[in-house]
Design a protein around this motif. Structure first.
Motif, PDB file in Angstrom:
ATOM      1  N   VAL A 338      -8.304   4.950  12.836  1.00 37.73           N
ATOM      2  CA  VAL A 338      -8.081   5.200  11.412  1.00 37.73           C
ATOM      3  C   VAL A 338      -6.596   5.422  11.123  1.00 37.73           C
ATOM      4  O   VAL A 338      -6.063   4.952  10.108  1.00 37.73           O
ATOM      5  N   THR A 339      -5.916   6.125  12.029  1.00 30.98           N
ATOM      6  CA  THR A 339      -4.479   6.344  11.849  1.00 30.98           C
ATOM      7  C   THR A 339      -3.723   5.019  11.838  1.00 30.98           C
ATOM      8  O   THR A 339      -2.768   4.837  11.071  1.00 30.98           O
ATOM      9  N   LYS A 345       0.389   0.199   6.295  1.00 32.04           N
ATOM     10  CA  LYS A 345       1.175  -0.011   5.081  1.00 32.04           C
ATOM     11  C   LYS A 345       2.661   0.079   5.410  1.00 32.04           C
ATOM     12  O   LYS A 345       3.138   1.074   5.948  1.00 32.04           O
ATOM     13  N   GLY A 346       3.366  -0.975   5.113  1.00 34.95           N
ATOM     14  CA  GLY A 346       4.790  -1.012   5.401  1.00 34.95           C
ATOM     15  C   GLY A 346       5.116  -1.306   6.848  1.00 34.95           C
ATOM     16  O   GLY A 346       6.275  -1.193   7.263  1.00 34.95           O
ATOM     17  N   GLY A 347       4.105  -1.657   7.643  1.00 39.44           N
ATOM     18  CA  GLY A 347       4.344  -1.975   9.049  1.00 39.44           C
ATOM     19  C   GLY A 347       4.715  -0.795   9.904  1.00 39.44           C
ATOM     20  O   GLY A 347       5.332  -0.942  10.966  1.00 39.44           O
ATOM     21  N   ARG A 348       4.317   0.411   9.467  1.00 39.93           N
ATOM     22  CA  ARG A 348       4.701   1.608  10.227  1.00 39.93           C
ATOM     23  C   ARG A 348       3.951   1.758  11.540  1.00 39.93           C
ATOM     24  O   ARG A 348       4.360   2.537  12.400  1.00 39.93           O
TER      25      ARG A 348
END
Length: 476
Positions: A338-339, A345-348
Motif C-alpha cells: 500500500v505504501t 504519485k510523482g515517482g516517489r
C-alpha cells in the motif's frame, strides 16, 4: 539418555524440508517473472527488458541448482526413516512422485538449458518459449507435490487394507479437500516471494545508483504485482483457514491457543500456551474476534484442544507462535504494498530512501512467512502423518535407532551448511556484478570493492524543491 528415533526423524525431515522449501518457492515466482520479461523483450525489442531477463536468469540458475541439490534427498528419507509409511502409501505416493518427475522435472531440465545458454543462439521466439516452459514446469511440479502433501493432510480416495493404502478414486485422492486451497496459497506465496526479492534487489541497486532505468522499471512492476497479490493471498488464506477448521479442527485450535470449545472466542495477540496445565498462562486478546475470523460470525463456535487426549494434541506453543509470525509478515507485506501505491504519485516510490531501505529488508519477509506457514501445516498435523489414519510413530522405520537418526541429522546439517554457503557466495557474486555486462565487471573490479550495505551509499541529493533526485542516472 535414550534418543527418540521418531522425534529425531521428525527433526531431520523438518530441517531438510525447511531448507529446501525456500528455494522452489522463490524459483516458481521468479520463473514466471523471467517469462514476462522475455515476452516484453520479444515484443518491444527493448534492451532494458533483455538485460533484466538475463540478470534474473543467472539468479534463477543458482537458486534452482540449490533447490535440486537440497531436495533430492527427501525422497530417500521416506525409505530410510519412514519405511512403514513408504510401504503403506506406495500405491498412491509412488505414482504421484513419478508424475512429478516425468511431467515437471524433465520439462524444466529440457528447456532450462535453452533458457540459460540459448540467448542470441536460438531465435528469440524459441528462447521465449523455453522460458515459458520452465515456468510451466515449476507450476506442474508444485501441483504434484502439493497434491501429495495435501493428501496427507486430508486423505481421500483411498482405503486402508492390511496396512496398505489402496486407491479407490484417483480424482478424489489427487484433488482432495484441502488441495485447491493449499495449492493456490503456495502459488501466491511464490509470486510474493519472487516479487519482494526482485523489489528488494532493485531497491538496493537504486540506492547505489546502478542501472537506474532498468531497476526503476523492475521495481514498478513488482509493486503493482504486490498490490494485487498481497490482498488476494490474505483472502485465500482466510478460505484456507475455513477449510482447515472443517477438516483439521485441532490444528486451528492450536493456531488460536484455544483449549475449551466455546463461542465468542477472543483473538489472542499474545499468549503463553502450556500443554501440561492445558491452559494459557498469559493472554492478551481481542474479544470474539477469533470467532468472527474463523466462522464469520461473532458468536461462532471454535473447537478446543481439550476435545482430544493430550497425547493427540499438536505442539501448541510452536504452532501458535508460528502462525502469528506468518500473519505478522503478511501484514508487513500489505503495508509495503500500500505504501508503494501512495508513493507512486510523482515517482516517489523509487526516489524515497527509507522506502527503498525497507524493501531491502522485506526481501526476507516472504521466506519467513513460508517457513512459519509450513511449521503450522506440519506441526499442527502432529501426531498424525496421514491425518486421522496413521501416526508418526506407526510410520517410522522399525529398525531405526535414535543414534542412527542423530548421526544422519548432523550429517545433513553439515552438508547443507556447505551447500548453502557455496550457493550464497555465488549468488552474491551475481548480485555484485548486477545488470552490467561481464566486461564492465572486469573494468571496474578494482574501483568498486565489495562492501557491506550502508545508508551512506544512498545516491540521493536534495534540490531546492526538496525533491529526491538520483545523483546518477546509470552505472554506479
Amino acid at each position: 539418555m535414550e534418543l527418540d528415533p521418531v522425534l529425531l526423524s521428525r527433526m531431520q525431515f523438518a530441517f531438510v524440508v525447511s531448507f529446501h522449501a525456500i528455494f522452489p518457492v522463490f524459483t516458481i515466482g521468479l520463473a514466471s517473472y523471467i517469462a514476462v520479461l522475455e515476452g516484453l523483450a520479444f515484443k518491444t525489442r527493448s534492451p532494458v527488458w533483455e538485460k533484466l531477463s538475463a540478470f534474473w536468469t543467472k539468479v534463477f540458475a543458482v537458486v534452482f541448482g540449490m533447490g535440486v541439490v537440497s531436495g533430492i534427498v527427501m525422497s530417500f528419507q521416506f525409505g530410510t526413516n519412514w519405511s512403514n509409511f513408504a510401504q503403506a502409501s506406495a500405491n498412491f505416493l509412488g505414482p504421484i512422485l513419478s508424475y512429478e518427475v516425468v511431467t515437471a522435472f524433465f520439462l524444466e531440465a529440457g528447456f532450462l538449458g535453452v533458457m540459460l545458454f540459448g540467448r542470441h543462439k536460438v531465435p528469440a521466439g524459441v528462447h521465449l518459449f523455453a522460458a515459458m516452459m520452465v515456468a510451466l514446469g515449476t507450476f506442474i511440479s508444485s501441483f504434484w507435490i502439493l497434491s501429495a502433501n495435501s493428501w496427507m493432510q486430508t486423505p481421500a480416495g483411498v482405503e486402508l487394507r492390511d496396512g496398505m493404502f489402496h486407491v479407490t478414486s484417483w480424482s478424489e485422492a489427487i484433488f482432495n479437500a484441502s488441495f485447491p486451497y493449499r495449492f493456490t496459497h503456495m502459488v501466491l506465496a511464490s509470486f510474493l516471494t519472487g516479487g519482494f526479492v526482485v523489489a528488494g534487489v532493485s531497491a538496493w541497486y537504486l540506492l547505489r545508483g546502478r542501472e537506474v532505468e532498468a531497476n526503476r522499471k523492475a521495481l514498478s512492476m513488482c509493486l503493482w504485482l504486490l498490490l494485487f497479490i498481497v490482498p488476494l493471498q490474505i483472502f485465500v488464506g482466510d478460505m484456507h483457514g475455513l477449510n482447515t477448521l472443517e477438516h483439521q479442527p485441532m490444528k486451528v485450535a492450536a493456531m488460536e491457543g484455544n483449549w475449551e470449545t466455546s463461542s465468542h472466542v477472543p483473538l489472542l495477540l499474545f499468549a503463553i500456551p502450556d500443554k501440561d496445565s492445558q491452559r494459557n498462562l498469559v493472554e492478551i486478546g481481542i474479544p470474539s474476534l477469533a470467532s468472527m475470523v474463523l466462522t464469520h460470525s461473532w458468536d461462532g463456535v471454535v473447537p478446543g484442544l481439550k476435545e482430544i487426549p493430550v497425547d493427540e494434541q499438536p505442539p501448541v506453543g510452536f504452532v501458535f507462535w508460528s502462525f502469528r509470525t506468518m500473519v505478522a509478515m503478511g501484514m508487513l507485506m500489505l503495508l509495503f504494498a500500500v505504501t508503494g501505491l501512495v508513493l507512486r504519485k510523482g515517482g516517489r516510490y523509487w526516489r524515497t530512501p527509507w522506502f527503498l531501505q525497507g524493501l531491502r529488508f522485506m526481501s526476507l519477509a516472504p521466506f519467513i512467512a513460508v517457513l512459519t506457514g509450513w511449521f503450522v501445516t506440519e506441526g499442527g498435523r502432529a501426531p498424525w502423518l496421514v491425518y486421522g489414519v496413521m501416526t508418526q510413530a506407526e510410520a517410522v522405520t522399525p529398525s531405526l535407532t535414535g543414534g542412527m537418526a542423530l548421526f544422519t541429522l548432523i550429517g545433513y546439517i553439515v552438508v547443507y551448511a556447505l551447500v548453502f554457503t557455496a550457493g550464497v557466495y555465488y549468488l552474491m557474486r551475481v548480485l555484485y556484478v548486477g545488470l552490467e555486462d561481464q566486461h564492465d565487471e572486469d573494468e571496474h573490479e578494482a574501483e568498486r570493492p565489495m562492501r557491506p550495505f550502508s545508508a551512506a551509499h544512498v545516491p540521493f541529493e536534495y534540490d531546492d524543491d526538496s525533491q529526491h533526485t538520483p545523483a546518477s542516472q546509470g552505472g554506479h
